[in-house]
Design a protein around this motif. Sequence first.
Motif, short mmCIF file in Angstrom:
data_model
loop_
_atom_site.label_atom_id
_atom_site.label_comp_id
_atom_site.label_asym_id
_atom_site.label_seq_id
_atom_site.Cartn_x
_atom_site.Cartn_y
_atom_site.Cartn_z
N SER A 104 7.53 -1.16 3.14
CA SER A 104 6.52 -2.04 2.73
C SER A 104 5.24 -1.85 3.51
O SER A 104 4.28 -2.32 3.01
N ILE A 105 5.18 -0.66 3.82
CA ILE A 105 3.59 -0.18 4.46
C ILE A 105 3.24 1.05 4.03
O ILE A 105 2.22 1.45 3.49
N ASN A 106 4.06 2.24 3.99
CA ASN A 106 3.70 3.43 3.57
C ASN A 106 3.19 3.64 2.35
O ASN A 106 2.26 4.57 2.23
N GLN A 107 3.34 3.02 1.30
CA GLN A 107 2.96 3.17 0.04
C GLN A 107 1.47 2.99 0.09
O GLN A 107 0.72 3.46 -0.90
N TYR A 108 0.79 2.17 1.28
CA TYR A 108 -0.52 1.63 1.18
C TYR A 108 -1.15 2.72 2.13
O TYR A 108 -2.34 2.74 2.14
N LEU A 109 -0.40 3.36 2.88
CA LEU A 109 -1.11 4.42 3.83
C LEU A 109 -1.39 5.88 3.33
O LEU A 109 -2.19 6.45 3.42
N TYR A 110 -0.17 6.20 2.35
CA TYR A 110 -0.29 7.64 2.01
C TYR A 110 -0.84 7.74 0.74
O TYR A 110 -0.26 6.93 -0.33
#
Length: 329
Positions: A104-110
């Motif tokens: 729920s987070i990594n797709q917006y970070l990388y």
Amino acid sequence: MSRLIKSHMSRRQILSMTAITIVLPTWAQSGYPSKPITILVPFPAGGTTDILGRLVGRHLASRLGGTVVVENKPGAGGSVGSAMVAKAAGDGYTLLLGTIGTHSINQYLYKKLAYDPFKDFAPISLIAMVPNVLVVNSSSQIKTVKDLIAAAKADPGKLTYASAGNGTSIHLCGAMFEQMAQVSMSHVPYRGSAPAITDLIGGQTTCMFDNLPSAMPHIKSGALRAVAVTTAKRSAALPEVPTIAESGVAGYDASSWFGMWAPASVPASLVGRLNEEIRQILVQAEVRQTLKEQGAEAAPDSPAQFAAYIQAEANKWSKVVQTANVQLD
């Protein structure tokens, strides 16, 4: 790191007992599992994800009458290990114990994530909900959230907060605290909670917004002091510890969660079977008590419910990441 988790009874014993009482279920008739099942934990040993993976793995091995191997494959906020499971065969022998970060987070970070958290996985079940806790070294002069805010405002950028890595939920809890409390601190990322806690205990960093299960042993031993919990309500595991919100940062509310996934190509029937086994594991009084002692709460649900929850959390944290302006290569 890997560890074999074996059933206390042999497969022959379990099948013999089952044959006496009931007709073997479909999963047993198909021979599953006929070889070791691997639960991949995409973070180092010693952290909350690892603790939960080994707890579920031990009971899953017992219920299935087979062997479960727990392997740690850390890197890039859990993305390295998650990508390995996304590319694994859809035969039910490779599972992921993932987190709020991996799905729920990594797709917006990388900018270039090696997997799609929605298309490449079959959600099996939510495992546990976990409060985070703001902790400091037991010798620290910081005893309250107001103390931390005052110290941070007195010397902007000097105080440091450790995390399990850039972009992890632990990091974002700290980033959200900076924003809402209107303070500036320096983030110090580590490769997992365990090494971060080690340096916090050693006095190399000021504080940490850690998952409660991995911090709890050090709180109990007196090595760390719990200042506040990150959730809207106090934790049953630390009822005397206030929330960050009631300590002066109104509206602050964050928690971590953990779940089980299989590669997307795993048959729905097997996903359903694994969901049933995990739900049975999580309702056991012994397991619930173990989780409670760690500061976690069992949260079994259906694959459909878990999928909907993942999406809702992704919507929430995408806004947090954008506001905090956190980007990773």
